[in-house]
Design an enzyme around this catalytic site. Structure first.
Site, PDB file in Angstrom:
ATOM      1  N   GLN A  66      10.477  27.290  17.831  1.00 52.15           N
ATOM      2  CA  GLN A  66      10.891  26.926  16.304  1.00 52.15           C
ATOM      3  C   GLN A  66      10.567  25.129  16.245  1.00 52.15           C
ATOM      4  OE1 GLN A  66      14.599  29.476  15.830  1.00 52.15           O
ATOM      5  NE2 GLN A  66      14.003  28.850  13.994  1.00 52.15           N
ATOM      6  N   HIS A  67      10.142  25.390  14.721  1.00 55.02           N
ATOM      7  CA  HIS A  67       9.991  24.247  14.528  1.00 55.02           C
ATOM      8  C   HIS A  67       9.113  22.447  14.527  1.00 55.02           C
ATOM      9  CE1 HIS A  67      14.455  25.203  12.697  1.00 55.02           C
ATOM     10  NE2 HIS A  67      15.164  24.786  14.865  1.00 55.02           N
TER      11      HIS A  67
ATOM     12  N   ASP B 171      11.013  32.233  18.114  1.00 56.93           N
ATOM     13  CA  ASP B 171      11.277  32.688  19.539  1.00 56.93           C
ATOM     14  C   ASP B 171      12.789  33.674  19.041  1.00 56.93           C
ATOM     15  OD1 ASP B 171      12.524  30.548  19.586  1.00 56.93           O
ATOM     16  OD2 ASP B 171      12.222  29.807  21.275  1.00 56.93           O
TER      17      ASP B 171
HETATM   18  O1  LIG Z   1      15.516  24.895  17.688  1.00 58.99           O
HETATM   19  C1  LIG Z   1      15.213  25.720  18.348  1.00 58.99           C
HETATM   20  C2  LIG Z   1      16.191  26.910  17.431  1.00 58.99           C
HETATM   21  O2  LIG Z   1      16.632  26.537  16.417  1.00 58.99           O
HETATM   22  C3  LIG Z   1      15.187  26.513  19.731  1.00 58.99           C
HETATM   23  O3  LIG Z   1      15.684  28.136  19.749  1.00 58.99           O
HETATM   24  C4  LIG Z   1      13.457  26.573  19.592  1.00 58.99           C
HETATM   25  O4  LIG Z   1      13.552  27.771  19.277  1.00 58.99           O
HETATM   26  C5  LIG Z   1      13.292  26.508  20.892  1.00 58.99           C
HETATM   27  O5  LIG Z   1      13.163  27.848  22.151  1.00 58.99           O
HETATM   28  P1  LIG Z   1      13.439  27.803  23.734  1.00 58.99           P
HETATM   29  O6  LIG Z   1      12.017  27.600  23.868  1.00 58.99           O
HETATM   30  O7  LIG Z   1      14.130  27.225  24.551  1.00 58.99           O
HETATM   31  O8  LIG Z   1      13.849  29.393  23.994  1.00 58.99           O
END
Ligand SMILES: O=C(CO)[C@@H](O)[C@H](O)COP(=O)(O)O
Ligand SMILES: Nc1ncnc2c1ncn2[C@@H]1O[C@H](COP(=O)(O)OP(=O)(O)O)[C@@H](O)[C@H]1O
EC number: 2.7.1.17
Length: 463
Positions: free
Chosen positions: A71-72, A224
């Site tokens: 995300q983000h 994700d």
């Molecule tokens: O920033 C967040 C949720 O807000 C993280 O969960 C990212 O979405 C990255 O996920 P992973 O690669 O660690 O699964």
């Protein structure tokens, strides 16, 4: 037999699963690594996606595909659709000052009321403010802003038209300029951050077909964590995901509104909501401990299980990448409480596992304070493969822990979305063959581990 593909373009790698659309049976899979670092050229995600798809035998025989992703991340595109600068990822903390400024300007209550979350450095909106302040020329050239999964979906469709960019509610809700209650962008907040308006991806519904690649339909994809939630069919269970990030989340009918900023009010991938708490430090804490001890991750697990609960007073404060929850972007990690008697490899390994889990236990508390019942948790993510994590988690969390066979839950969720898009039903398909029943881990609670962690971690704030 109809086939569907699900992709997880995550922080460390790209994973692809190809499943039978009707039963969920795993047919083929592939993966490829992403580069290290918190600033990444999106082209490298595209290359990794190509490699992972090739390892999975390609998608020529696939009927629908969906992409989920970290995300983000801030992906800025110019008028011609070219990437303006490398993407800043969710775990890049350089925009912590911009986040603090945005919160001061409008107040935390405003943010949680307007978009469900109080922005921290992870959120896209803070990265745009950082860009406007530090790279004004790049900000001026930014015609469109999208997220990692949006950009990959667009690339997969073969389009170069910015107007064809598309996202979904779950990922849009992590930008800091989207309100999941009204399903509308808050362009005023985008402009406040970037200094001007920009083209944003259309927000597609949970089962919309948003394009085609060859003969396959493309689904809207998801963030994700929302994809994992969809893949797990977890019902009301709380999920703890231990990947690069540590996340704690549960499905909800209401958007969270936590002005303390601990709980983010994200949307899920089915039209509902996904209150979520996230740390910057999870699986890589164990990677770092294994590196320091010169052992494999399995050996680290064996060492940790040989030590007593509480590691004889050794505490591993896990803020190795700074921290997001609690919001301590400038903090660092520490080993606390070492004595001649307790300085053993076993205690260090145990302290690393306990430190990571104590961070997650605080996230569970924050979710519970928002009214989410935490009666048991489901454990997923790379570090859930560790036997020590599975056995120690119930004692730190104080509730039973359900651990599934190791697998790619985010990619599975994306595949399930693709099957849903394909069959067009009112609910996602029930995939009987997808998941073996989880194994339940139980252990007596060890509250003194968390108490000692709380005493130690408070000494290392912002150091
Ligand atoms: O920033 C967040 C949720 O807000 C993280 O969960 C990212 O979405 C990255 O996920 P992973 O690669 O660690 O699964
Ligand atoms: N057996 C294991 N024990 C502990 N950690 C593990 C194990 N297997 C994989 N990991 C860790 O899991 C992480 C990758 O998990 P993953 O959920 O794919 O992360 P992300 O989605 O953030 O890319 C890596 O840091 C890796 O070292």
């Amino acid at each position: 037999m109809a086939l569907v593909a699900g992709v997880d373009s995550s922080t460390q790698s790209c994973k692809v699963v190809i499943r039978d659309a009707e039963t969920g049976r795993l047919v083929r899979q592939g993966r490829a690594n992403h580069p290290d670092g918190t600033e990444v050229d999106p082209e490298l995600w595209w290359t990794a996606l190509g490699e992972a798809l090739a390892e999975a035998g390609g998608i020529e025989d696939v009927d629908a595909v969906s992409i989920a992703g970290q995300q983000h991340g801030m992906v800025c595109l110019d008028e011609q659709g070219r990437v303006v600068r490398p993407a800043l990822l969710w775990n890049d903390t350089r925009s912590a000052g911009a986040a603090a400024d945005l919160v001061t300007e409008l107040g935390p209550e405003f943010w949680s009321g307007a978009v469900g979350s109080v922005p921290v450095a992870s959120f896209t909106v803070t990265k745009l403010r950082w860009l406007a302040e530090h790279e004004p020329e790049a900000a001026a050239r930014t015609t469109a802003v999208c997220l990692p999964h949006d950009w990959l979906t667009w690339k997969l469709s073969g389009s170069t038209d910015l107007a064809a960019l598309v996202t979904d509610r779950s990922d849009a809700s992590g930008t800091g300029y989207f309100d999941g209650r009204t399903n509308q962008y808050r362009r005023d907040l985008l402009e406040r951050a970037l200094g001007h308006d920009a083209l944003l991806p259309r927000v597609a519904g949970p089962v919309a077909a948003v394009g085609r690649v060859g003969d396959a339909m493309i689904g809207p994809g998801a963030g994700d964590n929302a994809a994992a939630s969809l893949g797990l069919s977890a019902g009301d269970d709380v999920v703890v995901s231990l990947g690069t990030s540590g996340t704690v989340f549960a499905r909800s009918a209401q958007q969270a509104d936590d002005a303390s900023g601990l709980v983010a009010g994200f949307a899920d991938a089915t039209g509902a909501f996904l209150p979520l708490v996230c740390t910057l430090n999870a699986a890589r804490v164990l990677d770092a401990a294994a590196r320091m001890l010169g052992v494999s991750l399995d050996e680290l697990s064996n060492l940790a299980l040989k030590a007593a609960a509480g590691a004889q007073g050794v505490v591993f404060v896990p803020y190795l990448e700074g921290e997001r929850t609690p919001n301590l972007p400038d903090s660092s990690g520490a080993l606390h409480g070492l004595t001649l008697a307790n300085s053993t490899r076993e205690n260090l390994a145990r302290a690393a596992v306990e430190g990571m889990l104590c961070g997650m236990a605080a996230c569970l508390d924050a979710l519970s304070a928002q009214g989410v019942a935490v009666e048991k948790v489901r454990l997923i993510g790379g570090a859930a493969r560790s036997e020590a994590v599975r056995q120690i988690a119930p004692s730190v969390f104080g509730v039973p822990v359900l651990a599934l066979e190791p697998g790619e839950r985010v990619a599975d969720g994306a595949a399930r979305q693709a099957a849903w898009v394909l069959n067009g039903d009112t609910a996602p398909p029930l995939w009987t063959e997808q998941l073996a029943p989880p194994k339940c881990f139980e252990a007596p609670a060890s509250p003194w581990v968390r108490e000692r962690y709380a005493e130690a971690s408070v000494k290392y704030l912002n150091r």
